[in-house]
Scaffold this motif. Structure first.
Motif, short mmCIF file in Angstrom:
data_model
loop_
_atom_site.label_atom_id
_atom_site.label_comp_id
_atom_site.label_asym_id
_atom_site.label_seq_id
_atom_site.Cartn_x
_atom_site.Cartn_y
_atom_site.Cartn_z
N ARG A 23 27.56 83.46 22.00
CA ARG A 23 28.80 82.92 21.46
C ARG A 23 28.46 82.03 20.28
O ARG A 23 27.66 81.11 20.39
CB ARG A 23 29.52 82.07 22.52
CG ARG A 23 30.46 82.84 23.43
CD ARG A 23 30.75 82.06 24.70
NE ARG A 23 31.03 80.65 24.42
CZ ARG A 23 32.25 80.14 24.32
NH1 ARG A 23 33.31 80.91 24.45
NH2 ARG A 23 32.42 78.86 24.10
N LEU A 24 29.06 82.33 19.14
CA LEU A 24 28.87 81.52 17.93
C LEU A 24 30.10 80.63 17.78
O LEU A 24 31.22 81.12 17.67
CB LEU A 24 28.69 82.43 16.71
CG LEU A 24 28.56 81.71 15.37
CD1 LEU A 24 27.34 80.82 15.33
CD2 LEU A 24 28.53 82.73 14.23
N ARG A 54 23.43 77.81 12.54
CA ARG A 54 22.78 76.60 13.04
C ARG A 54 22.52 76.79 14.54
O ARG A 54 23.43 77.21 15.27
CB ARG A 54 23.67 75.38 12.81
CG ARG A 54 23.84 75.03 11.34
CD ARG A 54 24.86 73.93 11.12
NE ARG A 54 25.23 73.86 9.71
CZ ARG A 54 26.16 74.64 9.15
NH1 ARG A 54 26.86 75.49 9.89
NH2 ARG A 54 26.42 74.56 7.86
N ALA A 55 21.30 76.46 14.94
CA ALA A 55 20.91 76.67 16.34
C ALA A 55 21.86 75.95 17.28
O ALA A 55 22.16 76.43 18.38
CB ALA A 55 19.47 76.21 16.55
N ALA A 56 22.38 74.79 16.85
CA ALA A 56 23.27 74.01 17.71
C ALA A 56 24.62 74.67 17.91
O ALA A 56 25.37 74.29 18.81
CB ALA A 56 23.46 72.62 17.11
N ASP A 57 24.95 75.67 17.07
CA ASP A 57 26.27 76.29 17.12
C ASP A 57 26.32 77.57 17.96
O ASP A 57 27.33 78.26 17.98
CB ASP A 57 26.73 76.65 15.70
CG ASP A 57 26.98 75.42 14.85
OD1 ASP A 57 27.20 74.34 15.43
OD2 ASP A 57 26.96 75.56 13.61
N ILE A 58 25.21 77.90 18.63
CA ILE A 58 25.19 79.17 19.35
C ILE A 58 24.70 78.99 20.78
O ILE A 58 23.81 78.18 21.04
CB ILE A 58 24.34 80.21 18.57
CG1 ILE A 58 24.45 81.57 19.22
CG2 ILE A 58 22.91 79.79 18.41
CD1 ILE A 58 24.06 82.69 18.29
N ARG A 94 13.19 79.53 16.88
CA ARG A 94 12.07 78.77 17.44
C ARG A 94 12.64 77.44 17.91
O ARG A 94 13.67 76.99 17.41
CB ARG A 94 10.99 78.50 16.39
CG ARG A 94 10.40 79.74 15.74
CD ARG A 94 9.24 79.38 14.82
NE ARG A 94 9.54 78.26 13.93
CZ ARG A 94 10.20 78.37 12.78
NH1 ARG A 94 10.63 79.54 12.37
NH2 ARG A 94 10.44 77.32 12.03
N PRO A 95 11.95 76.79 18.87
CA PRO A 95 12.50 75.53 19.40
C PRO A 95 12.77 74.50 18.30
O PRO A 95 13.74 73.75 18.38
CB PRO A 95 11.41 75.05 20.35
CG PRO A 95 10.67 76.28 20.75
CD PRO A 95 10.72 77.20 19.57
N GLU A 96 11.93 74.46 17.26
CA GLU A 96 12.06 73.42 16.24
C GLU A 96 12.95 73.85 15.07
O GLU A 96 13.21 73.05 14.17
CB GLU A 96 10.68 73.00 15.73
CG GLU A 96 9.95 74.03 14.88
CD GLU A 96 9.21 75.11 15.69
OE1 GLU A 96 9.50 75.27 16.90
OE2 GLU A 96 8.37 75.80 15.09
N ALA A 97 13.42 75.10 15.08
CA ALA A 97 14.17 75.59 13.92
C ALA A 97 15.62 75.14 13.98
O ALA A 97 16.29 75.33 14.99
CB ALA A 97 14.10 77.12 13.86
N GLU A 98 16.12 74.57 12.89
CA GLU A 98 17.53 74.15 12.84
C GLU A 98 18.45 75.34 12.65
O GLU A 98 19.61 75.30 13.06
CB GLU A 98 17.73 73.17 11.68
CG GLU A 98 17.29 71.76 12.01
CD GLU A 98 17.49 70.81 10.85
OE1 GLU A 98 18.41 71.04 10.04
OE2 GLU A 98 16.71 69.86 10.75
#
Ligand SMILES: [Zn+2]
Ligand SMILES: [Zn+2]
Length: 158
Positions: A23-24, A54-58, A94-98
């Motif tokens: 879900r985006l 953005r990783a935080a948006d998914i 990746r864990p660190e990728a924004e």
């Protein structure tokens, strides 16, 4: 310049068999097409479709399988796919990728997508035509900023 009518968020997507779903929740950073030979291979088609998010948006349900490849630019990147049906889903997560890329065809509704531009056009298939007003880069762009800015204009964010 084309305009993009972005559907309301969240947008849903997943692999062909349904084991991996996502879900985006917010606007992607940019959407572009890559005509490099690696993307022709990974998509089994003419080009790759990259939606940078953005990783935080998914939110992702299910566990994709990943492996590393060396991109045409020389960079290493992780590519993820469904272990059951093989659909390519994510690049560069990746864990660190924004941010990372979703493969555009995995959206449940991809009909609204219009690319901000094209990269690696030196290896594009001859039947793919690029409009005169579309951003186009012979190789990988030095910076994605022009594509990001075009996307913001196309989606009415500026
Ligand atoms: Zn699957
Ligand atoms: Zn590519």
């Amino acid at each position: 310049m084309q305009t993009v009518n972005v559907p309301p968020f969240p947008l849903s997507g997943g692999c062909q068999c349904g084991r991996i779903r996502y879900r985006l929740k917010a606007m992607p950073v940019v959407f572009y097409l890559c005509h490099c030979t690696h993307c022709q291979k990974q998509s089994s088609s003419a080009y790759g479709e990259s939606i940078r998010v953005r990783a935080a948006d998914i939110e992702i349900e299910g566990q994709p399988k990943g492996f590393h490849v060396q991109a045409e630019s020389g960079a290493q990147k992780v590519c993820e796919f469904c272990p059951d049906c093989g659909t390519r889903l994510f690049h560069g997560r990746r864990p660190e990728a924004e941010t990372f890329n979703i493969k555009g065809g995995t959206l449940d509704d991809a009909a609204w997508l219009r690319p901000a531009g094209h990269i690696w056009t030196r290896s594009r298939q001859a039947f793919v035509t690029i409009g005169a007003d579309e951003l186009s880069f012979d190789k990988g762009p030095a910076t994605y900023q022009p594509l990001i800015e075009r996307w913001r204009q196309m989606t009415g964010q500026t």
